[in-house]
Write a protein that holds these residues in place. Structure first.
Motif, PDB file in Angstrom:
ATOM      1  N   LYS A  78     -36.440  67.632  -7.520  1.00 22.63           N
ATOM      2  CA  LYS A  78     -35.704  67.282  -8.733  1.00 22.63           C
ATOM      3  C   LYS A  78     -36.206  68.093  -9.924  1.00 22.63           C
ATOM      4  O   LYS A  78     -35.415  68.680 -10.664  1.00 22.63           O
ATOM      5  N   HIS A  79     -37.518  68.141 -10.105  1.00 26.73           N
ATOM      6  CA  HIS A  79     -38.063  68.888 -11.231  1.00 26.73           C
ATOM      7  C   HIS A  79     -37.778  70.386 -11.102  1.00 26.73           C
ATOM      8  O   HIS A  79     -37.502  71.062 -12.092  1.00 26.73           O
ATOM      9  N   GLY A  80     -37.839  70.892  -9.883  1.00 24.62           N
ATOM     10  CA  GLY A  80     -37.539  72.305  -9.677  1.00 24.62           C
ATOM     11  C   GLY A  80     -36.093  72.646  -9.965  1.00 24.62           C
ATOM     12  O   GLY A  80     -35.793  73.669 -10.580  1.00 24.62           O
ATOM     13  N   ARG A  81     -35.173  71.787  -9.529  1.00 27.22           N
ATOM     14  CA  ARG A  81     -33.752  72.029  -9.794  1.00 27.22           C
ATOM     15  C   ARG A  81     -33.468  71.975 -11.291  1.00 27.22           C
ATOM     16  O   ARG A  81     -32.695  72.779 -11.819  1.00 27.22           O
ATOM     17  N   ILE A  82     -34.084  71.024 -11.972  1.00 25.56           N
ATOM     18  CA  ILE A  82     -33.907  70.925 -13.424  1.00 25.56           C
ATOM     19  C   ILE A  82     -34.454  72.171 -14.111  1.00 25.56           C
ATOM     20  O   ILE A  82     -33.844  72.700 -15.036  1.00 25.56           O
ATOM     21  N   CYS A  83     -35.600  72.655 -13.659  1.00 24.00           N
ATOM     22  CA  CYS A  83     -36.192  73.852 -14.276  1.00 24.00           C
ATOM     23  C   CYS A  83     -35.355  75.102 -14.018  1.00 24.00           C
ATOM     24  O   CYS A  83     -35.311  76.000 -14.867  1.00 24.00           O
ATOM     25  N   GLN A  84     -34.679  75.161 -12.883  1.00 27.30           N
ATOM     26  CA  GLN A  84     -33.787  76.294 -12.645  1.00 27.30           C
ATOM     27  C   GLN A  84     -32.674  76.312 -13.692  1.00 27.30           C
ATOM     28  O   GLN A  84     -32.367  77.354 -14.281  1.00 27.30           O
ATOM     29  N   ASP A 119     -33.092  77.722  11.156  1.00 21.53           N
ATOM     30  CA  ASP A 119     -32.409  78.288   9.991  1.00 21.53           C
ATOM     31  C   ASP A 119     -32.328  77.269   8.852  1.00 21.53           C
ATOM     32  O   ASP A 119     -32.524  77.612   7.685  1.00 21.53           O
ATOM     33  N   ILE A 120     -32.040  76.027   9.208  1.00 22.14           N
ATOM     34  CA  ILE A 120     -31.947  74.968   8.197  1.00 22.14           C
ATOM     35  C   ILE A 120     -33.300  74.736   7.545  1.00 22.14           C
ATOM     36  O   ILE A 120     -33.411  74.616   6.317  1.00 22.14           O
ATOM     37  N   GLN A 121     -34.354  74.674   8.347  1.00 21.44           N
ATOM     38  CA  GLN A 121     -35.699  74.489   7.789  1.00 21.44           C
ATOM     39  C   GLN A 121     -36.094  75.669   6.901  1.00 21.44           C
ATOM     40  O   GLN A 121     -36.755  75.484   5.868  1.00 21.44           O
ATOM     41  N   ASN A 122     -35.675  76.878   7.284  1.00 23.49           N
ATOM     42  CA  ASN A 122     -35.953  78.059   6.471  1.00 23.49           C
ATOM     43  C   ASN A 122     -35.253  77.969   5.117  1.00 23.49           C
ATOM     44  O   ASN A 122     -35.846  78.305   4.083  1.00 23.49           O
ATOM     45  N   MET A 123     -34.006  77.503   5.091  1.00 25.53           N
ATOM     46  CA  MET A 123     -33.283  77.344   3.825  1.00 25.53           C
ATOM     47  C   MET A 123     -33.948  76.280   2.952  1.00 25.53           C
ATOM     48  O   MET A 123     -34.052  76.439   1.729  1.00 25.53           O
ATOM     49  N   LYS A 124     -34.409  75.200   3.560  1.00 22.83           N
ATOM     50  CA  LYS A 124     -35.090  74.153   2.792  1.00 22.83           C
ATOM     51  C   LYS A 124     -36.405  74.670   2.215  1.00 22.83           C
ATOM     52  O   LYS A 124     -36.770  74.341   1.078  1.00 22.83           O
ATOM     53  N   LEU A 125     -37.109  75.493   2.979  1.00 18.32           N
ATOM     54  CA  LEU A 125     -38.346  76.099   2.480  1.00 18.32           C
ATOM     55  C   LEU A 125     -38.046  77.041   1.317  1.00 18.32           C
ATOM     56  O   LEU A 125     -38.776  77.067   0.319  1.00 18.32           O
ATOM     57  N   LYS A 126     -36.952  77.796   1.421  1.00 18.60           N
ATOM     58  CA  LYS A 126     -36.564  78.685   0.329  1.00 18.60           C
ATOM     59  C   LYS A 126     -36.264  77.889  -0.940  1.00 18.60           C
ATOM     60  O   LYS A 126     -36.620  78.303  -2.045  1.00 18.60           O
ATOM     61  N   GLU A 127     -35.602  76.738  -0.775  1.00 23.08           N
ATOM     62  CA  GLU A 127     -35.287  75.922  -1.955  1.00 23.08           C
ATOM     63  C   GLU A 127     -36.560  75.435  -2.634  1.00 23.08           C
ATOM     64  O   GLU A 127     -36.696  75.527  -3.853  1.00 23.08           O
ATOM     65  N   VAL A 128     -37.504  74.941  -1.858  1.00 20.95           N
ATOM     66  CA  VAL A 128     -38.765  74.468  -2.439  1.00 20.95           C
ATOM     67  C   VAL A 128     -39.497  75.622  -3.122  1.00 20.95           C
ATOM     68  O   VAL A 128     -40.041  75.465  -4.222  1.00 20.95           O
ATOM     69  N   THR A 129     -39.498  76.790  -2.493  1.00 13.58           N
ATOM     70  CA  THR A 129     -40.154  77.959  -3.077  1.00 13.58           C
ATOM     71  C   THR A 129     -39.495  78.348  -4.393  1.00 13.58           C
ATOM     72  O   THR A 129     -40.178  78.623  -5.383  1.00 13.58           O
ATOM     73  N   HIS A 130     -38.168  78.354  -4.434  1.00 12.23           N
ATOM     74  CA  HIS A 130     -37.453  78.688  -5.659  1.00 12.23           C
ATOM     75  C   HIS A 130     -37.689  77.634  -6.733  1.00 12.23           C
ATOM     76  O   HIS A 130     -37.786  77.965  -7.922  1.00 12.23           O
ATOM     77  N   CYS A 131     -37.777  76.381  -6.332  1.00 12.00           N
ATOM     78  CA  CYS A 131     -38.056  75.311  -7.293  1.00 12.00           C
ATOM     79  C   CYS A 131     -39.436  75.492  -7.917  1.00 12.00           C
ATOM     80  O   CYS A 131     -39.600  75.349  -9.131  1.00 12.00           O
ATOM     81  N   ALA A 161     -41.119  78.277  -8.216  1.00 13.21           N
ATOM     82  CA  ALA A 161     -41.059  79.462  -9.078  1.00 13.21           C
ATOM     83  C   ALA A 161     -40.361  79.137 -10.399  1.00 13.21           C
ATOM     84  O   ALA A 161     -40.781  79.602 -11.465  1.00 13.21           O
ATOM     85  N   ALA A 162     -39.307  78.312 -10.343  1.00  7.52           N
ATOM     86  CA  ALA A 162     -38.578  77.954 -11.558  1.00  7.52           C
ATOM     87  C   ALA A 162     -39.441  77.117 -12.492  1.00  7.52           C
ATOM     88  O   ALA A 162     -39.370  77.276 -13.720  1.00  7.52           O
ATOM     89  N   MET A 163     -40.261  76.235 -11.946  1.00  6.91           N
ATOM     90  CA  MET A 163     -41.135  75.436 -12.798  1.00  6.91           C
ATOM     91  C   MET A 163     -42.128  76.323 -13.534  1.00  6.91           C
ATOM     92  O   MET A 163     -42.377  76.143 -14.739  1.00  6.91           O
ATOM     93  N   LEU A 164     -42.679  77.296 -12.853  1.00  8.62           N
ATOM     94  CA  LEU A 164     -43.591  78.238 -13.502  1.00  8.62           C
ATOM     95  C   LEU A 164     -42.845  79.124 -14.495  1.00  8.62           C
ATOM     96  O   LEU A 164     -43.343  79.401 -15.600  1.00  8.62           O
ATOM     97  N   ALA A 165     -41.657  79.575 -14.122  1.00  8.85           N
ATOM     98  CA  ALA A 165     -40.879  80.461 -14.988  1.00  8.85           C
ATOM     99  C   ALA A 165     -40.482  79.764 -16.279  1.00  8.85           C
ATOM    100  O   ALA A 165     -40.551  80.358 -17.365  1.00  8.85           O
ATOM    101  N   PHE A 166     -40.065  78.518 -16.186  1.00  9.01           N
ATOM    102  CA  PHE A 166     -39.657  77.813 -17.403  1.00  9.01           C
ATOM    103  C   PHE A 166     -40.850  77.598 -18.328  1.00  9.01           C
ATOM    104  O   PHE A 166     -40.746  77.797 -19.540  1.00  9.01           O
ATOM    105  N   ALA A 167     -41.978  77.212 -17.761  1.00  7.36           N
ATOM    106  CA  ALA A 167     -43.182  77.053 -18.586  1.00  7.36           C
ATOM    107  C   ALA A 167     -43.542  78.373 -19.253  1.00  7.36           C
ATOM    108  O   ALA A 167     -43.905  78.416 -20.437  1.00  7.36           O
ATOM    109  N   GLY A 168     -43.415  79.465 -18.527  1.00  6.94           N
ATOM    110  CA  GLY A 168     -43.739  80.780 -19.078  1.00  6.94           C
ATOM    111  C   GLY A 168     -42.785  81.217 -20.162  1.00  6.94           C
ATOM    112  O   GLY A 168     -43.208  81.746 -21.199  1.00  6.94           O
ATOM    113  N   VAL A 169     -41.489  80.993 -19.969  1.00  7.46           N
ATOM    114  CA  VAL A 169     -40.504  81.452 -20.950  1.00  7.46           C
ATOM    115  C   VAL A 169     -40.639  80.653 -22.246  1.00  7.46           C
ATOM    116  O   VAL A 169     -40.550  81.213 -23.345  1.00  7.46           O
TER     117      VAL A 169
END
Length: 146
Positions: free
Chosen positions: A19-25, A110-122, A124-132
């Motif tokens: 949730k926090h990662g999606r919001i930060c994106q 493949d599904i587990q890989n997509m879920k891992l990508k989502e968590v990874t992007h989330c 990264a977005a939390m760090l990116a938002f704090a940085g920006v």
């Protein structure tokens, strides 16, 4: 290392992270878009010329922050129904509100890989938002904030 996962169910922690990662994106996108000049019209005169870093006080004075608080509170109340059911053993996966099922195609790997990508992007977005936010306030400049 802090032992937080010993005090809370793992599904609840994963739900929170997603949730926090999606919001930060969305927050990163919105923060940068405003600094690049994106506006929703009609624009109140009190919001003319604001940047993402300076928008808080005019938004409070205009009353839009109160509206935003009410809508966020409503979304939180509705989302708690799904979280509560998940914690009671309904089988709902953390972060799954039934949207985007069409993107989870292929094998289980493949599904587990997509879920891992989502968590990874989330994450990264939390760090990116704090940085920006930090850079825009420290350097008092618009995008690209240096």
């Amino acid at each position: 290392p802090l032992g937080i996962s010993n005090s809370f169910p793992a599904d609840y922690l994963v739900e929170s992270e997603l949730k926090h990662g999606r919001i930060c994106q969305l927050a990163w996108l919105g923060y940068v878009a405003v600094d690049l000049g994106a506006r929703i019209y009609p624009l109140p005169s009190s919001m003319e010329g604001v940047t993402s870093a300076t928008a808080h006080d005019p938004a409070v004075a205009f009353g839009s922050m109160g509206n935003m608080f009410i809508w966020i509170a409503l979304f939180e109340m509705v989302s708690w129904i799904g979280i509560s059911q998940m914690l009671q053993g309904s089988g709902r996966a953390p972060g799954d509100f039934g949207f985007g099922k069409g993107f989870l195609k292929g094998s289980e790997a493949d599904i587990q890989n997509m879920k891992l990508k989502e968590v990874t992007h989330c994450r990264a977005a939390m760090l990116a938002f704090a940085g920006v936010v930090t850079q825009s306030v420290l350097y008092d400049k618009g995008f690209p904030y240096f």
